[in-house]
Design a protein around this motif. Structure first.
Motif, PDB file in Angstrom:
ATOM      1  N   ARG A   1      46.995  30.458 -75.147  1.00 50.32           N
ATOM      2  CA  ARG A   1      47.389  31.161 -76.377  1.00 50.32           C
ATOM      3  C   ARG A   1      47.699  32.631 -76.110  1.00 50.32           C
ATOM      4  NH1 ARG A   1      43.420  32.914 -81.338  1.00 50.32           N
ATOM      5  NH2 ARG A   1      45.023  33.738 -82.715  1.00 50.32           N
TER       6      ARG A   1
ATOM      7  N   CYS B   1      43.921  28.584 -82.185  1.00 50.16           N
ATOM      8  CA  CYS B   1      45.186  28.927 -81.517  1.00 50.16           C
ATOM      9  C   CYS B   1      46.349  29.049 -82.499  1.00 50.16           C
ATOM     10  CB  CYS B   1      45.521  27.877 -80.460  1.00 50.16           C
ATOM     11  SG  CYS B   1      44.357  27.826 -79.073  1.00 50.16           S
ATOM     12  N   GLY B   2      46.091  28.842 -83.795  1.00 48.18           N
ATOM     13  CA  GLY B   2      47.159  28.926 -84.790  1.00 48.18           C
ATOM     14  C   GLY B   2      48.172  27.807 -84.655  1.00 48.18           C
ATOM     15  N   LEU B   3      47.722  26.612 -84.267  1.00 52.51           N
ATOM     16  CA  LEU B   3      48.606  25.474 -84.040  1.00 52.51           C
ATOM     17  C   LEU B   3      48.426  24.410 -85.112  1.00 52.51           C
ATOM     18  CD1 LEU B   3      48.047  25.158 -80.184  1.00 52.51           C
ATOM     19  CD2 LEU B   3      50.113  26.016 -81.316  1.00 52.51           C
TER      20      LEU B   3
ATOM     21  N   SER C   1      53.054  26.335 -83.440  1.00 55.11           N
ATOM     22  CA  SER C   1      52.656  27.499 -84.231  1.00 55.11           C
ATOM     23  C   SER C   1      53.436  27.509 -85.539  1.00 55.11           C
ATOM     24  CB  SER C   1      52.917  28.787 -83.440  1.00 55.11           C
ATOM     25  OG  SER C   1      54.292  28.903 -83.117  1.00 55.11           O
TER      26      SER C   1
END
Length: 408
Positions: free
Chosen positions: A160, A203-205, A237
């Motif tokens: 990340r 991880c903002g996924l 993302s």
């Protein structure tokens, strides 16, 4: 952008491919053959038929970028394979003996720059695929052994921080996110699934939407020893999803492989038709009438006793709650729009006592509807770490809107 651009993950070619109805760009992602039993060989890309089949697919479908997962090849062996594929270049992470191994290959026209690689990932920057802008693509192969799965999540967290570009990861994660993504065998531990979900959130996924059958892997055994799981997926993302809103994954039919090939393709909303899933809505409990609806339906002509009768009671409650919800809550988005228009109208009026009173009442109604809307999207997004009161509805909406066809 050239015809047939796409991304796919492959160890040995599977499935068929054709142009989509909109004439947009398509690609494949799929896992390699991993057979069980003595009647079929275990193979990645280390045999002539696999390479020949892959070369034929790449040339026929004019795929420009491919992610190859579980190649079971060293870097030097992978370079020799790429040399046999024609007009392709590639980068790879060495396998560990005959385990793991990831590679990304591309044709001339797609610009690819290596960020990092290992036996379990290849991370690159891509330009000229789906967009002239630069974005990030990672091929990922998760650790298969339970005692090593934390290494998968640590690797994702480490990756990340290497780039801020819009990010797409496709691969075999060797883990599921939810109970319904496995059928047969011993259930996955809730804690292990939570670790995967928490890693994606950190991880903002977001899990990419898909169509087709839920399960991507089968242990190739007959009942009652058969096991099906959704091990293969794409995650991205939010800025990647916003940049490429028309892209989704299609789970294709498997051939002799234990994994389904996955196709990354452009689709219209009309192609994403699916059955409506019943939910107990969290916002229902905000009304003091909810309990009464359940009590009345539970006792409304349905007897007590065996399991079938209990199931019938639950069904009666579900139908009653659904009808009550339509009357009590209706279309929240429509009601919000009407309330905001009313406020705008009242603001244009002379501020008499009645106008001020009505405006206050409508504003309170808007606050209530916004709260219900937030609950609605939070429930669908499966995000538990946001605190009550946060009004980041766009985030919840994006998370929920990408979870297509995950529960039928």
């Amino acid at each position: 952008m050239s015809k047939g651009e796409g991304v796919f993950k492959k160890g040995k070619p599977n499935g068929k491919r054709g142009r989509n109805d909109e004439g947009g760009d398509e690609g494949y992602i799929s896992t390699p053959k991993r057979h069980h039993g003595n009647d079929e060989p275990v193979d990645g890309l280390g045999n002539d038929p696999a390479v020949a089949s892959l070369r034929k697919l790449l040339n026929r479908e004019e795929v420009d970028v491919a992610v190859l997962v579980e190649t079971k090849l060293s870097g030097e062996e992978m370079r020799r394979v790429v040399g046999r594929l024609g007009d392709f270049k590639g980068v790879s992470g060495d396998s560990i003996g005959r385990k793991a191994g990831v590679a990304i290959i591309w044709r001339s026209g797609a610009e690819v720059r290596l960020i990092s690689s290992s036996a379990h990932h290849v991370d690159v920057e891509v330009r000229g695929l789906f967009s002239e802008d630069t974005w990030r693509l990672t091929g990922f192969y998760g650790w298969a052994d339970n005692e090593e799965k934390d290494l998968s999540w640590q690797l994702l967290r480490d990756l990340r921080g290497l780039s801020t570009l819009p990010w797409l990861i496709i691969g075999d994660f060797n883990q599921i996110l939810y109970d319904h993504e496995k059928k047969g065998g011993v259930p996955r531990a809730q804690g292990d699934m939570d670790k995967f979900r928490f890693t994606l959130d950190d991880c903002g996924l977001v899990d990419i939407s898909y169509s087709g059958e839920t399960f991507t892997w089968w242990n190739k055994r007959s009942e009652p020893n058969d096991i099906f799981e959704r091990l293969d997926r794409g995650v991205a993302s939010l800025d990647w999803l916003e940049k490429f809103p028309g892209l989704t994954l299609c789970h294709l039919e498997r051939d002799r492989s234990d994994h389904r090939p996955l196709k990354l393709t452009r689709v219209t909303r009309g192609k994403m038709k699916r059955k409506k899933q019943y939910r107990f809505e969290d916002c229902w409990v905000s009304s003091d009438k909810c309990e009464g609806v359940i009590e009345e339906a539970w006792g409304g002509g349905v007897g007590e006793g065996n399991e079938e009768e209990v199931v019938a009671k639950i069904g009666a409650c579900a139908r009653a709650l659904d009808e009550w919800s339509k009357k009590e809550f209706g279309d929240i988005t429509r009601k919000l729009g009407e309330a905001k228009k009313r406020v705008a109208f009242l603001d244009s009026c002379r501020p008499s006592e009645s106008v001020v009173t009505e405006r206050r009442e409508v504003s309170e109604q808007i606050d209530k509807l916004l709260g219900l809307e937030e609950i609605y999207w939070r429930q669908r997004s499966r995000v538990a770490f946001m605190k009550d009161g946060d009004r980041n509805t766009k985030f919840f909406h994006m998370k929920a809107s990408t979870r297509k066809r995950q529960i039928e």
